[in-house]
Enzyme design. Structure first.
Site, PDB file in Angstrom:
ATOM      1  N   ASP A   8      84.423  63.041  -1.145  1.00 12.85           N
ATOM      2  CA  ASP A   8      85.557  63.180  -0.242  1.00 12.85           C
ATOM      3  C   ASP A   8      85.739  61.793   0.408  1.00 12.85           C
ATOM      4  OD1 ASP A   8      87.393  64.412   1.629  1.00 12.85           O
ATOM      5  OD2 ASP A   8      85.760  64.336   3.080  1.00 12.85           O
ATOM      6  N   LEU A   9      86.884  61.552   1.013  1.00 10.92           N
ATOM      7  CA  LEU A   9      87.112  60.228   1.613  1.00 10.92           C
ATOM      8  C   LEU A   9      86.899  60.247   3.129  1.00 10.92           C
ATOM      9  CD1 LEU A   9      88.068  57.275   1.397  1.00 10.92           C
ATOM     10  CD2 LEU A   9      90.413  58.117   1.476  1.00 10.92           C
ATOM     11  N   ASP A  10      87.833  60.906   3.811  1.00 16.10           N
ATOM     12  CA  ASP A  10      87.790  60.909   5.276  1.00 16.10           C
ATOM     13  C   ASP A  10      86.544  61.638   5.773  1.00 16.10           C
ATOM     14  OD1 ASP A  10      88.387  60.916   7.966  1.00 16.10           O
ATOM     15  OD2 ASP A  10      89.760  62.602   7.820  1.00 16.10           O
ATOM     16  N   THR A  16      88.706  58.107   8.931  1.00 15.50           N
ATOM     17  CA  THR A  16      90.123  57.978   9.274  1.00 15.50           C
ATOM     18  C   THR A  16      90.613  59.144  10.149  1.00 15.50           C
ATOM     19  OG1 THR A  16      90.489  58.827   7.046  1.00 15.50           O
ATOM     20  CG2 THR A  16      90.959  56.502   7.393  1.00 15.50           C
ATOM     21  N   LYS A  44      90.626  68.546   9.601  1.00 12.54           N
ATOM     22  CA  LYS A  44      89.843  67.720   8.669  1.00 12.54           C
ATOM     23  C   LYS A  44      89.833  68.329   7.271  1.00 12.54           C
ATOM     24  CE  LYS A  44      86.907  65.202  11.830  1.00 12.54           C
ATOM     25  NZ  LYS A  44      85.547  64.935  12.306  1.00 12.54           N
ATOM     26  N   SER A 115      89.853  63.516  -2.615  1.00 11.62           N
ATOM     27  CA  SER A 115      90.375  63.502  -1.246  1.00 11.62           C
ATOM     28  C   SER A 115      91.738  64.178  -1.212  1.00 11.62           C
ATOM     29  CB  SER A 115      90.521  62.059  -0.757  1.00 11.62           C
ATOM     30  OG  SER A 115      91.302  62.019   0.424  1.00 11.62           O
ATOM     31  N   ALA A 116      91.984  64.911  -0.123  1.00 15.23           N
ATOM     32  CA  ALA A 116      93.302  65.544   0.067  1.00 15.23           C
ATOM     33  C   ALA A 116      94.361  64.508   0.414  1.00 15.23           C
ATOM     34  CB  ALA A 116      93.217  66.576   1.182  1.00 15.23           C
ATOM     35  N   LYS A 146      92.196  72.031  -0.746  1.00 21.91           N
ATOM     36  CA  LYS A 146      90.946  72.573  -0.205  1.00 21.91           C
ATOM     37  C   LYS A 146      91.337  73.650   0.816  1.00 21.91           C
ATOM     38  CE  LYS A 146      89.070  67.905  -0.487  1.00 21.91           C
ATOM     39  NZ  LYS A 146      88.660  66.704   0.264  1.00 21.91           N
ATOM     40  N   GLU A 170      80.954  66.212   0.947  1.00 22.49           N
ATOM     41  CA  GLU A 170      82.033  66.577   1.869  1.00 22.49           C
ATOM     42  C   GLU A 170      81.563  66.625   3.319  1.00 22.49           C
ATOM     43  OE1 GLU A 170      85.018  67.467   2.659  1.00 22.49           O
ATOM     44  OE2 GLU A 170      86.097  67.535   0.757  1.00 22.49           O
ATOM     45  N   ASP A 171      82.480  66.323   4.242  1.00 20.43           N
ATOM     46  CA  ASP A 171      82.149  66.426   5.668  1.00 20.43           C
ATOM     47  C   ASP A 171      82.807  67.638   6.333  1.00 20.43           C
ATOM     48  OD1 ASP A 171      84.779  65.242   5.451  1.00 20.43           O
ATOM     49  OD2 ASP A 171      84.660  64.969   7.616  1.00 20.43           O
TER      50      ASP A 171
HETATM   51  P1  B16 Z   1      97.355  62.321   3.996  1.00 16.90           P
HETATM   52  P2  B16 Z   1      89.903  64.029   3.017  1.00 16.90           P
HETATM   53  C1  B16 Z   1      92.108  64.487   4.441  1.00 16.90           C
HETATM   54  O1  B16 Z   1      91.218  63.593   3.849  1.00 16.90           O
HETATM   55  C2  B16 Z   1      91.997  64.404   5.954  1.00 16.90           C
HETATM   56  O2  B16 Z   1      90.716  64.828   6.387  1.00 16.90           O
HETATM   57  C3  B16 Z   1      93.039  65.313   6.572  1.00 16.90           C
HETATM   58  O3  B16 Z   1      92.964  65.246   7.974  1.00 16.90           O
HETATM   59  C4  B16 Z   1      94.431  64.873   6.085  1.00 16.90           C
HETATM   60  O4  B16 Z   1      95.457  65.724   6.607  1.00 16.90           O
HETATM   61  C5  B16 Z   1      94.452  64.908   4.559  1.00 16.90           C
HETATM   62  O5  B16 Z   1      93.430  64.079   4.044  1.00 16.90           O
HETATM   63  C6  B16 Z   1      95.797  64.467   3.992  1.00 16.90           C
HETATM   64  O6  B16 Z   1      95.971  63.106   4.246  1.00 16.90           O
HETATM   65  O7  B16 Z   1      98.306  62.745   5.086  1.00 16.90           O
HETATM   66  O8  B16 Z   1      96.948  60.880   4.092  1.00 16.90           O
HETATM   67  O9  B16 Z   1      97.866  62.706   2.627  1.00 16.90           O
HETATM   68  O10 B16 Z   1      88.890  64.468   4.030  1.00 16.90           O
HETATM   69  O11 B16 Z   1      90.283  65.115   2.024  1.00 16.90           O
HETATM   70  O12 B16 Z   1      89.538  62.725   2.351  1.00 16.90           O
HETATM   71 MG    MG Z   2      86.751  64.773   4.790  1.00  9.00          MG
END
Ligand code: B16
Ligand code: MG
Length: 218
Positions: A8-10, A16, A44, A115-116, A146, A170-171
């Site tokens: 996962d990224l964030d 972020t 998240k 990552s989402a 997710k 994942e976090d």
């Molecule tokens: P974006 P992850 C997620 O990242 C974030 O945790 C979540 O808060 C955010 O809404 C989502 O990405 C979408 O991000 O608006 O940049 O497309 O934890 O899946 O890496």
């Molecule tokens: Mg995350």
């Protein structure tokens, strides 16, 4: 031995979440919905439109906007969010992550991103680690975000790996749900109670070493 690690990224590679929070908060102020960091925890790992839906629901404004207006609100949030991530540098990598990526590469373990975030390639580039990833799933290509398993299944597929040969990291609660729904080995980063469905939980990325992954895989 495992053959791939899907990150996962964030919250795992970089943090972020604070930038997402600041950008959503600014949008919330404009439309009369206030929320704190505790509520932000619910966002998240949740994709952009679902995050907006949860914020509108919090303010009892779920039915106040047309789909086009919701798209415009999400775009406004993302425009502000992008001004924050423009400033991301390699110094924003979470502790232990650069060494872990190097060690995985040294041992010929494939590295994927699940990552989402639609901003993920830009963030990886600014972190200076885009080239370390063998594959990045495009979240726009998926039917379900997710906690559905789609993104981890797709990442394994793109790496030509069987699910049983990969580790997902994942976090977020929704992220661990996603990994386990894919029947993949799950490592959580954060609070053991929140992430209790993971196969193993570390409290910080500092503890996420190659040696640890080898140990818990056995
Ligand atoms: P974006 P992850 C997620 O990242 C974030 O945790 C979540 O808060 C955010 O809404 C989502 O990405 C979408 O991000 O608006 O940049 O497309 O934890 O899946 O890496
Ligand atoms: Mg995350």
């Amino acid at each position: 031995m495992f053959k791939g690690v899907i990150f996962d990224l964030d919250g795992v590679i970089t943090d972020t979440a604070e930038y997402h929070y600041l950008a959503w908060q600014a949008l919330g102020e404009k439309i009369g919905i206030t929320f704190d960091r505790a509520f932000n925890e619910n966002l998240k790992g949740v994709d952009r439109m679902e995050s907006l839906r949860r914020i509108l629901a919090l303010g009892g404004k779920e039915n106040d906007y047309s789909n086009e207006e919701k798209e415009a609100l999400a775009t406004e949030k993302n425009d502000l969010y992008q001004t924050f991530i423009d400033k991301v540098t390699p110094a924003d990598l979470l502790p232990g992550i650069p060494k872990l990526l190097n060690d995985l590469q040294d041992h010929k373990i494939a590295i994927g991103l699940a990552s989402a975030s639609k901003n993920a390639p830009k963030i990886l580039k600014n972190l200076g680690i885009l080239a370390e990833f063998d594959t990045i799933v495009d979240p726009a290509s998926l039917k379900h975000g997710k906690p559905a398993p789609d993104i981890f299944i797709q990442a394994a597929k793109q790496l030509n790996l069987e699910i049983k040969d990969a580790i997902g990291v994942e976090d977020a609660y929704s992220g661990i749900e996603s990994i386990k729904a894919a029947h993949m080995f799950a490592v959580g980063v954060g609070d053991a109670e929140t992430l209790k469905k993971a196969d193993y939980v570390v409290s910080s990325t500092k503890d996420l070493t190659y040696d640890l992954l080898v140990k818990i895989w056995k």
